[in-house]
Scaffold this motif. Structure first.
Motif, short mmCIF file in Angstrom:
data_model
loop_
_atom_site.label_atom_id
_atom_site.label_comp_id
_atom_site.label_asym_id
_atom_site.label_seq_id
_atom_site.Cartn_x
_atom_site.Cartn_y
_atom_site.Cartn_z
N GLY A 25 3.39 100.85 7.88
CA GLY A 25 4.66 100.19 8.17
C GLY A 25 5.63 100.28 7.02
N SER A 26 5.11 100.17 5.80
CA SER A 26 6.00 100.17 4.63
C SER A 26 6.64 101.54 4.41
N LYS A 27 6.08 102.57 5.05
CA LYS A 27 6.65 103.92 4.89
C LYS A 27 7.69 104.23 5.99
N ALA A 28 7.79 103.33 6.97
CA ALA A 28 8.74 103.58 8.06
C ALA A 28 10.16 103.38 7.54
N LYS A 29 11.04 104.29 7.92
CA LYS A 29 12.41 104.21 7.40
C LYS A 29 13.39 104.35 8.56
N ILE A 30 14.51 103.66 8.45
CA ILE A 30 15.59 103.88 9.41
C ILE A 30 16.92 103.72 8.68
N HIS A 31 17.82 104.64 8.92
CA HIS A 31 19.13 104.56 8.28
C HIS A 31 19.91 103.38 8.87
N LEU A 32 20.75 102.78 8.04
CA LEU A 32 21.49 101.58 8.49
C LEU A 32 22.54 101.89 9.55
N LEU A 33 22.93 103.12 9.67
CA LEU A 33 23.93 103.48 10.68
C LEU A 33 23.25 103.80 12.01
N ASN A 34 22.81 102.76 12.69
CA ASN A 34 22.23 102.98 14.02
C ASN A 34 22.77 101.92 14.97
N GLN A 35 22.92 102.33 16.21
CA GLN A 35 23.60 101.46 17.20
C GLN A 35 22.75 100.27 17.64
N THR A 36 21.45 100.34 17.40
CA THR A 36 20.61 99.19 17.76
C THR A 36 20.91 98.02 16.82
N MET A 37 21.02 98.35 15.55
CA MET A 37 21.29 97.31 14.56
C MET A 37 22.71 96.75 14.68
N HIS A 38 23.65 97.64 14.95
CA HIS A 38 25.05 97.19 15.00
C HIS A 38 25.41 96.48 16.30
N GLY A 40 22.98 95.83 19.10
CA GLY A 40 21.89 95.25 19.89
C GLY A 40 21.41 96.14 21.02
N ALA A 41 21.76 97.43 20.93
CA ALA A 41 21.36 98.36 22.00
C ALA A 41 19.94 98.88 21.75
N GLY A 42 18.99 98.12 22.17
CA GLY A 42 17.59 98.51 22.05
C GLY A 42 16.81 97.62 22.99
N VAL A 43 15.58 97.97 23.29
CA VAL A 43 14.75 97.13 24.17
C VAL A 43 13.39 96.94 23.55
N GLN A 163 17.01 90.82 33.40
CA GLN A 163 15.62 91.29 33.49
C GLN A 163 15.29 92.33 32.43
N ALA A 164 16.29 92.74 31.67
CA ALA A 164 16.01 93.67 30.57
C ALA A 164 15.70 92.86 29.33
N LYS A 165 14.60 93.20 28.68
CA LYS A 165 14.33 92.56 27.38
C LYS A 165 15.08 93.39 26.33
N ALA A 166 16.41 93.20 26.35
CA ALA A 166 17.26 93.97 25.45
C ALA A 166 17.51 93.17 24.18
N CYS A 167 17.54 93.84 23.05
CA CYS A 167 17.71 93.16 21.75
C CYS A 167 18.93 92.24 21.78
N GLY A 168 20.05 92.74 22.28
CA GLY A 168 21.30 91.97 22.28
C GLY A 168 21.22 90.66 23.04
N ASN A 169 20.39 90.60 24.08
CA ASN A 169 20.26 89.34 24.85
C ASN A 169 19.80 88.18 23.97
N TYR A 170 19.08 88.52 22.91
CA TYR A 170 18.43 87.46 22.13
C TYR A 170 19.35 86.76 21.15
N ILE A 171 20.58 87.20 21.07
CA ILE A 171 21.59 86.49 20.29
C ILE A 171 21.87 85.15 20.99
#
Ligand code: PLP
Length: 313
Positions: A25-38, A40-43, A163-171
């Motif tokens: 897990g500590s080796k997993a990387k993701i660039h900050l410019l992604n639409q999920t983070m900005h 909430g587009a992820g599930v 019914q979508a467990k979408a990241c953005g819903n959790y705000i």
């Protein structure tokens, strides 16, 4: 079971499945410019693995992965086939040598593209896992929790696909949770725009009235919870009448018993709502009985073997 916070060193180092490969897990990387983070587009999903006599077993794994795929479809997000996701979840449990754990799949968007057009963005799928005690604490399984009726209304299905467990819903859930904690309660319960009871920030709600179990219908804008469905089946098998009916706030406050269901929270009694004690502030008999049967099922001591996916098989 130990209860590490997801941010601690040990948890961050557990093995994670990403797009078919296991990495630290500590080796997993993701660039900050992604639409999920900005945006909430992820599930995502929340799944539990329990110890049984036949080794670790993942509860209703295929149903959870089916829901993940369905959630992704709402947002035109691509993920893996159910077979690959099932294999991935088992692999994560095995590679970490867990006997019991919480499993968190997340489908997120490739970094590099910004803006609200997400459908052409390539995706990644990760499956993480860590040992996690009952959400809100195992001691409360016996004592029950207190809830606050939130001033925040549950998202309406005309605003977002509930019914979508979408990241953005959790705000929406996070706002209700903050309010409950700041007011000294364990958890929130949200009403919908019509003023009927919906659910907690991450769990379904049931009441018991005159030995009948009542839970809001999906049309009240509640998630089609897998624990909810399992508890409804268990209750009917025990001879209880189970109904999906709208619940008013007054009915909730005057219930004989109330409880939450959810993968994280399992079957958690509710003993206080706002200032009102439910069932005299004690865990009710029906809740106790269903809680016990649920725990029997997840540990392979029940009658629904088909709900368990053994990790070592
Ligand atoms: C909003 C919401 N309601 C209910 C639930 C309970 O669903 P399940 O029993 O499938 O975990 C969850 C958890 O996934 C949730 O996020």
């Amino acid at each position: 079971m130990e209860t590490p916070k997801t941010g601690d060193e040990k948890t961050l180092n557990y093995n994670i499945w990403i797009d078919g490969k296991i990495i630290k897990g500590s080796k997993a990387k993701i660039h900050l410019l992604n639409q999920t983070m900005h945006y909430g587009a992820g599930v995502f999903e929340g799944i539990r693995c329990y110890s049984t006599q036949k080794g670790p077993a993942i509860f209703r794994l295929k149903d959870h992965m089916k829901r993940l795929i369905k959630s992704a479809e709402y947002y035109r997000i691509k993920t893996f086939s159910i077979q690959n996701l099932v294999k991935g979840a088992k692999e994560v449990v095995k590679q970490n040598k867990f006997t019991e754990c919480y499993i968190r799949p997340l489908v997120y968007l490739e970094p590099g593209k910004m803006g609200l057009e997400t459908t052409s963005t390539p995706t990644h799928t990760m499956i993480a896992a860590w040992p996690w005690d009952t959400y809100l604490g195992s001691e409360n399984l016996e004592k029950g929790v207190s809830c606050m009726i939130s001033k925040w209304r549950r998202i309406d299905s005309k605003q977002l696909p509930v019914q979508a467990k979408a990241c953005g819903n959790y705000i929406n859930s996070i706002q209700a949770k903050i309010e409950a904690i700041e007011n000294g309660f364990h958890e929130a319960i949200m009403l919908n725009m019509k003023g009927n009871v919906t659910e907690g920030p991450g769990e379904n709600v049931f009441i018991v009235k005159n030995n009948e179990l009542i839970t809001p219908p999906l049309t009240a804008n509640v998630l089609d919870g897998i624990t909810r469905k399992s508890v409804m089946i268990i209750a009917r098998e025990k001879g209880f009448k189970v109904s999906e009916k709208n619940i008013t706030l007054e009915q909730l406050l005057n219930a004989d018993e109330a409880f939450f269901t959810g993968t994280a929270i399992e079957v958690m009694p509710i003993t206080k709502i706002n200032k009102k004690k439910i069932g005299g502030g004690r865990v009710g008999k029906v809740t106790k009985q269903l809680q016990e049967s649920f725990f029997n099922e997840v540990h392979g001591k029940g009658s629904h073997e088909e709900w368990l996916d053994y990790v070592d098989k």
